[in-house]
Design a protein around this motif. Structure first.
Motif, PDB file in Angstrom:
ATOM      1  N   ASN A 299       0.933  -1.204  -0.004  1.00  0.00           N
ATOM      2  CA  ASN A 299       0.104  -0.102   0.014  1.00  0.00           C
ATOM      3  C   ASN A 299       0.860   1.213  -0.077  1.00  0.00           C
ATOM      4  O   ASN A 299       0.526   2.620   0.230  1.00  0.00           O
ATOM      5  N   LEU A 300       2.117   1.220  -0.189  1.00  0.00           N
ATOM      6  CA  LEU A 300       2.974   2.469  -0.226  1.00  0.00           C
ATOM      7  C   LEU A 300       3.705   2.516  -1.663  1.00  0.00           C
ATOM      8  O   LEU A 300       3.364   1.803  -2.440  1.00  0.00           O
ATOM      9  N   THR A 301       4.214   3.749  -2.038  1.00  0.00           N
ATOM     10  CA  THR A 301       4.700   3.942  -3.275  1.00  0.00           C
ATOM     11  C   THR A 301       6.122   3.250  -3.213  1.00  0.00           C
ATOM     12  O   THR A 301       7.051   4.039  -2.832  1.00  0.00           O
ATOM     13  N   ALA A 302       6.260   2.136  -3.699  1.00  0.00           N
ATOM     14  CA  ALA A 302       7.458   1.292  -3.277  1.00  0.00           C
ATOM     15  C   ALA A 302       8.066   0.775  -4.499  1.00  0.00           C
ATOM     16  O   ALA A 302       7.295   0.224  -5.208  1.00  0.00           O
ATOM     17  N   TYR A 303       9.496   0.696  -4.529  1.00  0.00           N
ATOM     18  CA  TYR A 303      10.009   0.003  -5.595  1.00  0.00           C
ATOM     19  C   TYR A 303      11.135  -1.090  -5.077  1.00  0.00           C
ATOM     20  O   TYR A 303      12.041  -0.572  -4.108  1.00  0.00           O
ATOM     21  N   VAL A 304      11.245  -2.378  -5.584  1.00  0.00           N
ATOM     22  CA  VAL A 304      12.241  -3.164  -5.218  1.00  0.00           C
ATOM     23  C   VAL A 304      13.037  -3.413  -6.111  1.00  0.00           C
ATOM     24  O   VAL A 304      12.445  -3.958  -7.272  1.00  0.00           O
TER      25      VAL A 304
ATOM     26  N   HIS B  52      17.261  -3.674  -2.149  1.00  0.00           N
ATOM     27  CA  HIS B  52      16.881  -2.203  -1.995  1.00  0.00           C
ATOM     28  C   HIS B  52      15.307  -2.272  -1.908  1.00  0.00           C
ATOM     29  O   HIS B  52      14.848  -2.720  -2.941  1.00  0.00           O
ATOM     30  N   VAL B  53      14.642  -1.665  -1.034  1.00  0.00           N
ATOM     31  CA  VAL B  53      13.371  -0.953  -1.204  1.00  0.00           C
ATOM     32  C   VAL B  53      13.088   0.537  -1.198  1.00  0.00           C
ATOM     33  O   VAL B  53      13.906   0.907  -0.184  1.00  0.00           O
ATOM     34  N   ALA B  54      12.893   1.206  -2.410  1.00  0.00           N
ATOM     35  CA  ALA B  54      13.055   2.418  -2.326  1.00  0.00           C
ATOM     36  C   ALA B  54      11.483   3.180  -2.122  1.00  0.00           C
ATOM     37  O   ALA B  54      10.651   2.641  -2.756  1.00  0.00           O
ATOM     38  N   ILE B  55      11.039   3.697  -0.800  1.00  0.00           N
ATOM     39  CA  ILE B  55       9.820   4.087  -0.602  1.00  0.00           C
ATOM     40  C   ILE B  55      10.083   5.688  -0.788  1.00  0.00           C
ATOM     41  O   ILE B  55      10.563   6.375  -0.361  1.00  0.00           O
ATOM     42  N   MET B  56       8.891   6.069  -1.499  1.00  0.00           N
ATOM     43  CA  MET B  56       8.691   7.732  -1.707  1.00  0.00           C
ATOM     44  C   MET B  56       7.453   8.156  -0.865  1.00  0.00           C
ATOM     45  O   MET B  56       6.227   7.589  -1.104  1.00  0.00           O
ATOM     46  N   ASP B  57       7.716   9.125  -0.059  1.00  0.00           N
ATOM     47  CA  ASP B  57       6.582   9.536   0.857  1.00  0.00           C
ATOM     48  C   ASP B  57       6.893  10.924   1.569  1.00  0.00           C
ATOM     49  O   ASP B  57       7.964  11.486   1.225  1.00  0.00           O
TER      50      ASP B  57
ATOM     51  N   ARG C 240       1.036   8.825   7.251  1.00  0.00           N
ATOM     52  CA  ARG C 240       1.706   8.065   6.103  1.00  0.00           C
ATOM     53  C   ARG C 240       3.211   7.671   6.530  1.00  0.00           C
ATOM     54  O   ARG C 240       3.704   6.682   6.124  1.00  0.00           O
ATOM     55  N   TRP C 241       3.777   8.571   7.009  1.00  0.00           N
ATOM     56  CA  TRP C 241       5.033   8.445   7.403  1.00  0.00           C
ATOM     57  C   TRP C 241       5.441   7.249   8.510  1.00  0.00           C
ATOM     58  O   TRP C 241       6.328   6.356   8.516  1.00  0.00           O
ATOM     59  N   ALA C 242       4.421   7.292   9.492  1.00  0.00           N
ATOM     60  CA  ALA C 242       4.319   6.092  10.540  1.00  0.00           C
ATOM     61  C   ALA C 242       4.339   4.795   9.865  1.00  0.00           C
ATOM     62  O   ALA C 242       4.900   3.601  10.043  1.00  0.00           O
ATOM     63  N   ARG C 243       3.484   4.672   8.605  1.00  0.00           N
ATOM     64  CA  ARG C 243       3.334   3.329   7.838  1.00  0.00           C
ATOM     65  C   ARG C 243       4.421   3.182   7.262  1.00  0.00           C
ATOM     66  O   ARG C 243       4.894   1.890   7.123  1.00  0.00           O
ATOM     67  N   VAL C 244       5.473   4.056   6.567  1.00  0.00           N
ATOM     68  CA  VAL C 244       6.537   3.785   6.076  1.00  0.00           C
ATOM     69  C   VAL C 244       7.494   3.086   6.973  1.00  0.00           C
ATOM     70  O   VAL C 244       8.264   2.265   6.736  1.00  0.00           O
ATOM     71  N   LYS C 245       7.578   3.837   8.237  1.00  0.00           N
ATOM     72  CA  LYS C 245       8.541   3.414   9.305  1.00  0.00           C
ATOM     73  C   LYS C 245       8.139   1.958   9.734  1.00  0.00           C
ATOM     74  O   LYS C 245       9.172   1.193   9.861  1.00  0.00           O
ATOM     75  N   GLU C 246       6.623   1.715   9.718  1.00  0.00           N
ATOM     76  CA  GLU C 246       6.209   0.241  10.195  1.00  0.00           C
ATOM     77  C   GLU C 246       6.834  -0.763   9.124  1.00  0.00           C
ATOM     78  O   GLU C 246       7.334  -1.589   9.582  1.00  0.00           O
ATOM     79  N   ALA C 247       6.892  -0.243   7.930  1.00  0.00           N
ATOM     80  CA  ALA C 247       7.056  -1.234   7.197  1.00  0.00           C
ATOM     81  C   ALA C 247       8.610  -1.409   6.905  1.00  0.00           C
ATOM     82  O   ALA C 247       9.203  -2.702   6.976  1.00  0.00           O
TER      83      ALA C 247
END
Ligand SMILES: Cc1cc2nc3c(=O)[nH]c(=O)nc-3n(C[C@H](O)[C@H](O)[C@H](O)COP(=O)(O)OP(=O)(O)OC[C@H]3O[C@@H](n4cnc5c(N)ncnc54)[C@H](O)[C@@H]3O)c2cc1C
Length: 460
Positions: free
Chosen positions: A366-371, A381-386, A393-400
């Motif tokens: 559910n994130l804007t992510a690239y693997v 590498h997982v690049a997440i843009m947020d 939203r940032w809490a979800r990024v950090k959780e992932a």
């Protein structure tokens, strides 16, 4: 400008005497340029930036900083992704841009002596004329000093090793200004503790590298590249395991998920199939030998439902492929203006690589992510843009991020395959190293009793 309480104007004048006024700056733009790397981590302005020219100058600066207990942070090109060179406790930034000499190319020994500010791409351009190259290839315009300090690696590590595997000898300046030469020019040695290995990956927290002897590799006579696409992530990642355990020795083995391919198509005007993709390269003595290897690679890929195999790609197209691979992070960033990049860098044993990628794809759905990443090393590498300003939203990024690193550690892997700990990975150090983190703390205290070397890094 308000200085660190421990630095007075008279101290700045002293530093100017050590290296010359023109190589000491308190200017706002210079301080800002040295306040951040390529990551989202909060910038921090140094009090002063200096550009040393010699080991002797570095030694004098360190002697002074040791007496005054002033923090010193070494700086290469600032291309780190975990806040590694950010001067969080201000003090002095030592920028090695002007210590950029290739000192001696010893072709018959496959070695080169360099100063730390040499840019590795420039080094490889020069070495190419001697039929040699320095294999770790991090993509960004990094310096040799920064690569050693971060133990950087890249697309060719799968065959030739990380930076640590290519260091024979170092000249280091310790926090009190003492200068040591460590290692030898022998290609192997069992003589005492491996001090070069200790300094490689120490992120400027133990001492400053002012010279290095690097182990080189001969340019291959024949090269062949392959691009393979697969219907599913599972098919692509299982293929990595099958190729790596088949006796083949790829010199590059990169994975891109379909999202990365989409971004590259849009940003770079390509027409690649938007499916999970493996980019591979093989080095060999003859074209015939490589063709035999290619037939084997093809059969492995086909057994794993490969839908397109573009093999034997010519040198120009191959170079373009690697150039494009190196532009992945840039293309991702350009495709999301206004958002910040958080990049993960876990590595796991090869047998867990496919499960790890599958887990990651689910964790970031559910994130804007690239693997993507150096698949042959089990490095992902997982690049997440947020937007860090959007707290939810940032809490979800950090959780992932947390979930992915925990899973990598469960799989007996590491929280960072190559970007280093910097600021970003400190919180995972206890979990990864347990009691042995205390051994690292003792080493740190031994080399840096006043805690002035790049403080605020590595340790939680
Ligand atoms: C687009 C992009 C792609 C990247 N891809 C990769 C990749 O594939 N693989 C990879 O490993 N990394 C990659 N990186 C991360 C980064 O490029 C590497 O970690 C690189 O080695 C950093 O080098 P630098 O010269 O920029 O060092 P800096 O970022 O300036 O510094 C890195 C660390 O080294 C210390 N340091 C610098 N010089 C010295 C010295 N002389 N003595 C002691 N300590 C010193 C600094 O204090 C800091 O802790 C990428 C970065 C970007 C932006």
């Amino acid at each position: 400008m308000e200085l660190n309480p421990r630095i007075r104007q008279a101290d700045i004048e002293h530093l100017e005497k050590l290296v010359g006024k023109e190589r000491v700056s308190q200017g706002t733009s210079n301080r800002e340029l040295h306040s951040h790397d390529e990551s989202f981590h909060t910038p921090s302005l140094p009090d002063v930036v200096m550009w040393p020219h010699s080991t002797d100058e570095v030694s004098k600066i360190m002697k002074w900083a040791f007496e005054k207990k002033i923090p010193v942070t070494p700086w290469g090109a600032g291309s780190s992704l975990e806040g590694n060179p950010v001067p969080v406790e201000r003090g002095i930034v030592l920028d090695f841009q002007e210590m950029d000499k290739i000192l001696d190319i010893r072709q018959e020994d496959f070695q080169v002596d360099v100063q730390p500010g040499v840019i590795y791409k420039e080094l490889n351009k020069k070495l190419g004329r001697y039929g040699l190259f320095f294999p770790p290839d991090p993509g960004a315009s990094a310096t040799i000093g920064g690569m050693i300090a971060n133990n950087a690696s890249g697309i060719r590590t799968v065959k030739y090793g990380a930076t640590r595997d290519c260091i024979l000898r170092l000249v280091v300046v310790l926090s009190d200004g003492n200068v040591f030469e460590i290692g030898t020019r022998a290609r192997k040695s069992s003589s005492g503790y491996a001090l070069c290995h200790l300094f490689t990956g120490s992120e400027g927290t133990l001492g400053i590298i002012t010279e290095a002897t690097l182990k080189l590799v001969g340019l291959p006579a024949s090269v062949m590249a392959v691009l393979a696409t697969f219907p599913t992530v599972k098919d692509a990642t299982i293929t990595v395991f099958h190729i790596m355990s088949s006796g083949l020795t790829p010199s590059a083995m990169e994975f891109l998920d379909a999202e990365v391919v989409k971004v590259l198509n849009r940003d770079r005007g390509l027409a690649m199939k938007e499916m999970p993709t493996l980019l591979m390269e093989f080095h060999g003595y003859s074209k015939r030998g490589l063709e035999e290897e290619m037939a084997f690679v093809e059969s492995i890929c086909q057994n794993n439902n490969c839908s397109l195999l573009d093999k034997g790609i010519g040198p120009e197209e191959r170079n373009r492929l690697w150039e494009i691979r190196h532009l992945v992070v840039e293309s991702i960033k350009r495709s999301h203006p206004g958002l910040l990049l958080l990049i993960m860098d876990v590595a796991v044993p090869l047998s867990r690589y496919s499960d790890m990628v599958t887990f990651i794809k689910e964790a970031v759905q559910n994130l804007t992510a690239y693997v993507f990443g150096h698949a042959g090393d089990g490095n992902i590498h997982v690049a997440i843009m947020d937007n860090p300003q959007d707290e939810n939203r940032w809490a979800r990024v950090k959780e992932a991020n947390q979930k992915i690193i925990q899973k990598a550690l469960e799989f007996e892997g590491t929280c960072t395959g190559e970007h280093g700990v910097g600021i970003g990975k400190r919180v995972f150090m206890d979990l990864e190293h347990g009691k042995s983190l205390e051994v690292m703390r003792r080493i740190k205290r031994l080399f840096d009793p006043h805690e002035i070397m790049n403080p605020g890094k590595i340790f939680p």
